[in-house]
Enzyme design. Sequence first.
Site, short mmCIF file in Angstrom:
data_model
loop_
_atom_site.label_atom_id
_atom_site.label_comp_id
_atom_site.label_asym_id
_atom_site.label_seq_id
_atom_site.Cartn_x
_atom_site.Cartn_y
_atom_site.Cartn_z
N ILE A 1 0.83 -1.21 0.00
CA ILE A 1 0.00 0.00 0.00
C ILE A 1 0.86 1.25 0.00
CG2 ILE A 1 -2.04 -1.07 1.01
CD1 ILE A 1 -1.08 0.02 3.74
N ILE B 1 16.85 -1.84 10.07
CA ILE B 1 16.17 -1.11 9.01
C ILE B 1 16.55 -1.77 7.68
CG2 ILE B 1 15.95 1.11 7.85
CD1 ILE B 1 14.69 0.90 10.71
N LYS C 1 11.69 -4.93 13.21
CA LYS C 1 10.37 -4.76 13.83
C LYS C 1 9.55 -3.81 12.93
CE LYS C 1 12.19 -3.42 17.95
NZ LYS C 1 12.24 -3.12 19.40
N GLU D 1 3.18 2.07 12.03
CA GLU D 1 2.28 2.64 13.04
C GLU D 1 3.00 3.62 13.97
OE1 GLU D 1 -0.59 1.34 12.15
OE2 GLU D 1 0.14 -0.48 11.19
#
Lengths: 325, 735
Positions: B459, B620, B692, B696
């Site tokens: 998305i 990352i 991780k 959000e």
Amino acid sequence: MNQFSYVRPTSLKAAIEAVAKNNARFIAGGTNLLDLMKNGVIISDKLVDINRLPLKDIQLDNGVLHIGSLVLNSDLAEHELVKTHHPLLSQALLAGASQQLRNMATVGGNMMQRTRCSYYYDTTMPCNKRSPNSGCGALGGINRMHAIFGANDNCIAVHPSDMCVALAALDATVLVSGPKGDRHIPFTDFHRLPGNTPQLDNNLGKNELITAVEIPANNFTKNVYYLKVRDRASYAFALVSVAAALDIRDGVIQQARLAMGGVAHKPWRLPDAEKALTGKAPTVENFRIAANIATQSAKTYKHNAFKTALATNSIQTALLKATTV
Amino acid sequence: MRKQQTGQSMDRVDGRLKVTGGAKYFADHHMEDLLYAALVCSPISSGTIKSIDTTKALRAPGVADIVSHLNAPRVPAYQSAKAGDKNGLQIFKDDRIYSNGQPVAIVVANTLERAVHAASLVAVQYNQETHYTDMNASMGKAFQNNRMKDYLRGEAGAWEKAAVTHSATYTLPLEVHNPMELAGIIAHWTTPDTLTLWAKTQGVKSVQETIQELFQLPEQNITVHSQFVGGGFGMALRIWPLEIATILAAKKIRRPVKLVITREQMFTLVGYRPSATQQLSIGATAEGKLTGITHQAVAITSPYEDFTEGIVAMSKFMYACPNVDTKYQLVPLNISTPVWMRGPGEATGSFALESALDELAHKLKMDPLQLRILNHADIDPERNLPFSSKYLKEAYALGAEKIGWSARKPVPRSTEENGMLVGYGMSSGTFGAYRGKATVSATLKADGALILQSAAADIGPGTATAMVQIAADVTGMPPEKITFMLGESAYPFAPEQGGSSTVSTVGSAVTDACKALQQQLGTMAIAHIPAFKGSTPETIIYEDGYLLPPNRENKITPEALLQQQQLPEVKVTATSQGGPERKKYSMYSFSVHFAKVLVHPATGVVRIQHIVSVADAGTIVNSKTARSQMIGGVVGGIGMALTEEAILDHRFGRFVNNNLADYHVAVNADTPPTDVYFINKKDPYINPMGAKGMGEIALIGFAAAISNAVFNATGKRVRDLPITPDKVLNTPVTV
């Protein structure tokens, strides 16, 4: 949206003739009209596209700045004559809409745009402007953005333009052509208050077309400021806006012009405040006095009570900014 | 050795397609016989449909048909639904109207314009009933859903007995996702029981599953395509009635039908962040040690579904506090069902918690950053488990340094720059770091191309790019040779793209698939290449696109191996999911946000001058897309803090600002320089990459940083978002 026909005349005469028939309307940039047609707020059987008319000139003639009604908002804002002689207008234009919209919107179309009152746009809601005698949806509804001056229970919508606020302050004149010939309308008389005919935004006659706006010579080249207070930093309509122009010589305000946007059904001039400033020194205290005079007649509704204090503060802020450039 | 790909700032593999218009979103698809649909939506908010007159509309040019509850094809699952249960909005099942904007008919024509026009000609009569859309006026209907039971650790209401206490109500308005791409679908029944869909979705498999259940068809009869999605933010995590309406219309008309809804309909048909009111009470010792937190939230839902999210979640574990109790209730209103919106409930809850902490710090005369450090949770106090990784203190220190926190004056309203009041604020955010189950197939072609397939979605974060980087590191192959394909229900299973879990879940499966492929190639080399004879697959070295025997005295490319064996390809499939680590460790991502704001004292206008956001999100994978992801979250946070609010006129139950001119998403001019930093330390337990989630946490907590900064600037505490100029003007100085 209904099916409609579309013509693109090349002369003023042909355009005025074309609009007289078939429930027709002029279209220039279309930034507002197309939305209104898509929402079913305006139903037109014919669109008369005026973009090929020769109304795109900007010229200075004996101190009077002549602006063709098809000049784009973006072009006008950046025009050297405007920036030099009427920087207030340039500032107001750049405070309006977004760059993309200014690239499409014309001077005449900007003047003709309808209010952004939600009740006007939603055909399931009451609105005296869209559907006379259906009631004012905003009066007992959500009216945070609405008028504090010159409104009545028929309509509490505001005129959305920034450009028009500056033109009202600068005592511009509107040139129109129609079936009965040409005429001039003082800018401050062009837009109307709702009165008993909230469906009418302005005093343009049937089938008349705005051909130009003219701004007379003035001394408002230095101490001017257009302040727009809004919910986001760009692309938002004004909560309130203030066009302030001062002609200061020898430490005294010779002439003052103040107009507001987002507060009335038309660009709202503040003659009493202007009077209070004339002949005075440009001090914080004098600005405060003038601002308080300006907002004395404010009448607020459920959600826009903040506008009185905001308007008072904004007038002072605009005057201060105009004098500290 | 070739350089490691994860951690690099690799360009998006589909970037060129996106910026040149080559990427095909659902609505870009076209096929023979395609018809276009427009919805007729209810202008009333509660009641029943009395009649639908389609005479005029059916006579309009190009109209193929009009489908409503009067003539819609049967949906098998509607019949099996239990009466009295909350079964969601079963579109076109009956005449009941639950909310304003509910679709009552779908008009299908041979052009979009004709469908829209004909929709305006459908005359619907209603029996109107009293509706309820005002949460405050409907508090008496608040109830608790079983998913969200009361929580208690220690003593309830312990905050009240503390030396220093704070208790206040924080409110958030209804927010709408408003991605650029409008919702909709193309439905094509290729046979009476075979359906192909081009959808806007965050998960093709979940669309397939929903349709499968509704129409009681076998899985293989439903194909869902969704390769590109123009923004989701949570709204595309489920199938909505508009999609079912289109599928029903296509079934009845027996031609493919495309529906793209309007911006106005985006406010009523595809969910929203529910408005919520929260009482947050907190107590501490005079030294600032937290002794009690009580967090009570009430949020809205629809009449026909109970939507719950993690509003009170963060209060349970974010700080070391012996006594915590939470309560979470719902108020059903006559509006459509909410859905997760970026940072879902945690973003709502963190505004209350992180504002309250700032207010408490002020009462304690403590630096709000120090208060957080003092109450840092070294282990998860809710589950009493160690964190799998947590570098929050490092993030605090880094953020403080980068924003220039030392310039912050503890006394509000004490700094001015050019007539503007200056304030600094900070906050923390957290969100669960998840890992689900996914399957990936890896196909090595004889020309050396590696093709990975999984029914994942993208998305916007750059899923395929990250997967290529992960695969490159596992295989040692150059990224140019690797393609990751997603967005097809025919591919192996992947869950929806939600909850910041795609890299973790699908990345793990990519890792396993690539390893399985290597295993197979190794076995092949051992069997057929003399130099590899006698080795075991585990000892074979994969380097720079070659297989090497353990003694490194030979090498062969995988494509050479395949060519030698005259194999067109080798294909493996691997399924991956988390193990028992999740029971031993508490897994969360963390963020900290710092902001410097300027407030104009006379007009109440807030301008953010500088933002520093630091993410503790493990490894990352792609520093470029990760940074973009964080900035995107921050922009959403600016909207939440300063501008976004969908406003209802409760007399009608209708939104009054349902367009992008009046619903204020933050624009470029609202967005200051945003500095993003990553702790970038591997989580040892969550997945092979150590990554991780991050989508959000980019937003969670952010709004509180702004409101805290506004307080520091002005001495005014705005607890009702968004912080618009009128609220700043109307709020008294309380210092």
